[in-house]
Design a protein around this motif. Structure first.
Motif, PDB file in Angstrom:
ATOM      1  N   SER A   1       0.809  -1.214   0.000  1.00  0.00           N
ATOM      2  CA  SER A   1       0.000   0.000   0.000  1.00  0.00           C
ATOM      3  C   SER A   1       0.848   1.273   0.000  1.00  0.00           C
ATOM      4  O   SER A   1       0.315   2.365  -0.159  1.00  0.00           O
ATOM      5  N   TYR A   2       2.158   1.125   0.164  1.00  0.00           N
ATOM      6  CA  TYR A   2       3.016   2.293   0.327  1.00  0.00           C
ATOM      7  C   TYR A   2       3.491   2.888  -0.985  1.00  0.00           C
ATOM      8  O   TYR A   2       3.778   2.186  -1.951  1.00  0.00           O
ATOM      9  N   CYS A   3       3.633   4.197  -0.970  1.00  0.00           N
ATOM     10  CA  CYS A   3       4.323   4.964  -1.985  1.00  0.00           C
ATOM     11  C   CYS A   3       5.515   5.630  -1.303  1.00  0.00           C
ATOM     12  O   CYS A   3       5.399   6.076  -0.157  1.00  0.00           O
ATOM     13  N   MET A   4       6.650   5.657  -2.001  1.00  0.00           N
ATOM     14  CA  MET A   4       7.863   6.268  -1.469  1.00  0.00           C
ATOM     15  C   MET A   4       8.240   7.434  -2.361  1.00  0.00           C
ATOM     16  O   MET A   4       8.131   7.339  -3.585  1.00  0.00           O
ATOM     17  N   ALA A   5       8.709   8.499  -1.770  1.00  0.00           N
ATOM     18  CA  ALA A   5       8.958   9.694  -2.561  1.00  0.00           C
ATOM     19  C   ALA A   5      10.149  10.494  -2.055  1.00  0.00           C
ATOM     20  O   ALA A   5      10.571  10.347  -0.897  1.00  0.00           O
ATOM     21  N   TRP A   6      10.634  11.336  -2.941  1.00  0.00           N
ATOM     22  CA  TRP A   6      11.653  12.319  -2.599  1.00  0.00           C
ATOM     23  C   TRP A   6      11.052  13.718  -2.741  1.00  0.00           C
ATOM     24  O   TRP A   6      10.381  14.015  -3.729  1.00  0.00           O
ATOM     25  N   PHE A   7      11.349  14.546  -1.749  1.00  0.00           N
ATOM     26  CA  PHE A   7      10.979  15.951  -1.781  1.00  0.00           C
ATOM     27  C   PHE A   7      12.238  16.774  -1.514  1.00  0.00           C
ATOM     28  O   PHE A   7      13.230  16.254  -1.023  1.00  0.00           O
ATOM     29  N   ARG A   8      12.166  18.054  -1.809  1.00  0.00           N
ATOM     30  CA  ARG A   8      13.297  18.918  -1.488  1.00  0.00           C
ATOM     31  C   ARG A   8      12.786  20.287  -1.048  1.00  0.00           C
ATOM     32  O   ARG A   8      11.685  20.693  -1.415  1.00  0.00           O
ATOM     33  N   GLN A   9      13.604  20.939  -0.239  1.00  0.00           N
ATOM     34  CA  GLN A   9      13.246  22.272   0.228  1.00  0.00           C
ATOM     35  C   GLN A   9      14.494  23.127   0.294  1.00  0.00           C
ATOM     36  O   GLN A   9      15.446  22.805   1.016  1.00  0.00           O
ATOM     37  N   ALA A  10      14.481  24.201  -0.474  1.00  0.00           N
ATOM     38  CA  ALA A  10      15.574  25.167  -0.456  1.00  0.00           C
ATOM     39  C   ALA A  10      15.252  26.253   0.567  1.00  0.00           C
ATOM     40  O   ALA A  10      14.084  26.487   0.885  1.00  0.00           O
TER      41      ALA A  10
ATOM     42  N   GLY B   1      14.036  29.344   2.323  1.00  0.00           N
ATOM     43  CA  GLY B   1      13.072  30.367   1.945  1.00  0.00           C
ATOM     44  C   GLY B   1      12.039  29.922   0.935  1.00  0.00           C
ATOM     45  O   GLY B   1      11.219  30.733   0.490  1.00  0.00           O
ATOM     46  N   LYS B   2      12.061  28.643   0.568  1.00  0.00           N
ATOM     47  CA  LYS B   2      11.114  28.149  -0.430  1.00  0.00           C
ATOM     48  C   LYS B   2      10.257  27.031   0.145  1.00  0.00           C
ATOM     49  O   LYS B   2      10.606  26.413   1.145  1.00  0.00           O
ATOM     50  N   LYS B   3       9.137  26.772  -0.523  1.00  0.00           N
ATOM     51  CA  LYS B   3       8.257  25.692  -0.093  1.00  0.00           C
ATOM     52  C   LYS B   3       8.866  24.340  -0.454  1.00  0.00           C
ATOM     53  O   LYS B   3       9.659  24.229  -1.380  1.00  0.00           O
ATOM     54  N   ARG B   4       8.459  23.330   0.288  1.00  0.00           N
ATOM     55  CA  ARG B   4       8.876  21.970  -0.027  1.00  0.00           C
ATOM     56  C   ARG B   4       8.234  21.566  -1.342  1.00  0.00           C
ATOM     57  O   ARG B   4       7.038  21.794  -1.549  1.00  0.00           O
ATOM     58  N   GLU B   5       9.012  20.976  -2.232  1.00  0.00           N
ATOM     59  CA  GLU B   5       8.470  20.566  -3.525  1.00  0.00           C
ATOM     60  C   GLU B   5       8.737  19.091  -3.787  1.00  0.00           C
ATOM     61  O   GLU B   5       9.758  18.531  -3.356  1.00  0.00           O
TER      62      GLU B   5
ATOM     63  N   SER C   1       1.867   5.186  -8.819  1.00  0.00           N
ATOM     64  CA  SER C   1       2.574   5.168 -10.096  1.00  0.00           C
ATOM     65  C   SER C   1       3.854   5.982  -9.966  1.00  0.00           C
ATOM     66  O   SER C   1       3.932   6.903  -9.152  1.00  0.00           O
ATOM     67  N   THR C   2       4.863   5.647 -10.753  1.00  0.00           N
ATOM     68  CA  THR C   2       6.105   6.413 -10.733  1.00  0.00           C
ATOM     69  C   THR C   2       5.849   7.789 -11.343  1.00  0.00           C
ATOM     70  O   THR C   2       5.290   7.893 -12.438  1.00  0.00           O
ATOM     71  N   SER C   3       6.229   8.798 -10.595  1.00  0.00           N
ATOM     72  CA  SER C   3       5.936  10.174 -11.006  1.00  0.00           C
ATOM     73  C   SER C   3       7.154  11.051 -10.791  1.00  0.00           C
ATOM     74  O   SER C   3       7.941  10.809  -9.883  1.00  0.00           O
ATOM     75  N   TYR C   4       7.256  12.086 -11.594  1.00  0.00           N
ATOM     76  CA  TYR C   4       8.337  13.053 -11.491  1.00  0.00           C
ATOM     77  C   TYR C   4       7.774  14.458 -11.588  1.00  0.00           C
ATOM     78  O   TYR C   4       6.778  14.697 -12.278  1.00  0.00           O
ATOM     79  N   ALA C   5       8.469  15.386 -10.928  1.00  0.00           N
ATOM     80  CA  ALA C   5       8.196  16.790 -11.204  1.00  0.00           C
ATOM     81  C   ALA C   5       8.608  17.049 -12.649  1.00  0.00           C
ATOM     82  O   ALA C   5       9.672  16.610 -13.087  1.00  0.00           O
ATOM     83  N   ASP C   6       7.749  17.746 -13.383  1.00  0.00           N
ATOM     84  CA  ASP C   6       8.010  17.957 -14.809  1.00  0.00           C
ATOM     85  C   ASP C   6       9.369  18.599 -15.065  1.00  0.00           C
ATOM     86  O   ASP C   6      10.062  18.254 -16.025  1.00  0.00           O
TER      87      ASP C   6
ATOM     88  N   ILE D   1       3.389  13.208  -5.824  1.00  0.00           N
ATOM     89  CA  ILE D   1       4.400  14.204  -5.453  1.00  0.00           C
ATOM     90  C   ILE D   1       3.763  15.390  -4.718  1.00  0.00           C
ATOM     91  O   ILE D   1       4.270  16.511  -4.763  1.00  0.00           O
ATOM     92  N   ASP D   2       2.703  15.095  -4.016  1.00  0.00           N
ATOM     93  CA  ASP D   2       2.071  16.071  -3.130  1.00  0.00           C
ATOM     94  C   ASP D   2       2.477  15.734  -1.702  1.00  0.00           C
ATOM     95  O   ASP D   2       2.129  14.658  -1.203  1.00  0.00           O
ATOM     96  N   SER D   3       3.184  16.633  -1.043  1.00  0.00           N
ATOM     97  CA  SER D   3       3.712  16.331   0.293  1.00  0.00           C
ATOM     98  C   SER D   3       2.614  16.054   1.315  1.00  0.00           C
ATOM     99  O   SER D   3       2.853  15.367   2.313  1.00  0.00           O
ATOM    100  N   HIS D   4       1.412  16.553   1.089  1.00  0.00           N
ATOM    101  CA  HIS D   4       0.316  16.336   2.047  1.00  0.00           C
ATOM    102  C   HIS D   4      -0.118  14.886   2.102  1.00  0.00           C
ATOM    103  O   HIS D   4      -0.825  14.479   3.027  1.00  0.00           O
ATOM    104  N   GLU D   5       0.277  14.097   1.117  1.00  0.00           N
ATOM    105  CA  GLU D   5      -0.101  12.685   1.067  1.00  0.00           C
ATOM    106  C   GLU D   5       0.765  11.810   1.968  1.00  0.00           C
ATOM    107  O   GLU D   5       0.478  10.641   2.143  1.00  0.00           O
TER     108      GLU D   5
END
Length: 123
Positions: free
Chosen positions: A31-40, A42-46, A56-61, A105-109
């Protein structure tokens, strides 16, 4: 209880490559999805990329083609291969895990996070 520990960050010059790893302990079931996020600073986590049995395998465009996510399910390790790094890729990179993820790739998930690993790209 799932715990995540990232490694592989560091300092590289523009055009260099790094491979991040995220070691997961605990029961990572289908049931798990694993992801990478980054935060610079002064910027929001993306969201960077996500994969897993539960999504499904997803990428930031903007990162597709330079970054590749992969998973060793036997060892419970998530990887992020980063090529052609640019100064704007400088950030803290976080690994995350979530169940029944609808938007990969939504951090709220995601409700399980690692402590992060720093990537710094110098020009």
């Amino acid at each position: 209880q799932v715990q995540l520990v990232e490694s592989g960050g560091g300092s590289v010059q523009t055009g260099g490559s790094l491979r991040l790893a995220c070691a997961a302990s605990g029961d990572i079931d289908s049931s798990y999805c694993m992801a990478w996020f980054r935060q610079a600073p002064g910027k929001k986590r993306e969201g960077v990329a996500a994969t897993g049995s539960g999504c499904s395998t997803s990428y930031a465009d903007s990162l597709r083609g330079r970054f590749t996510i992969s998973q060793d399910k036997e060892k419970n390790i998530l990887y992020l291969q980063m090529n052609s790094l640019q100064p704007e890729d400088t950030a803290m990179y976080y690994c995350a895990a979530g169940r029944w993820v609808g938007s990969p790739i939504d951090s709220h998930e995601y409700n399980i996070w690692g402590q992060g690993t720093q990537v710094t790209v110098s020009s």
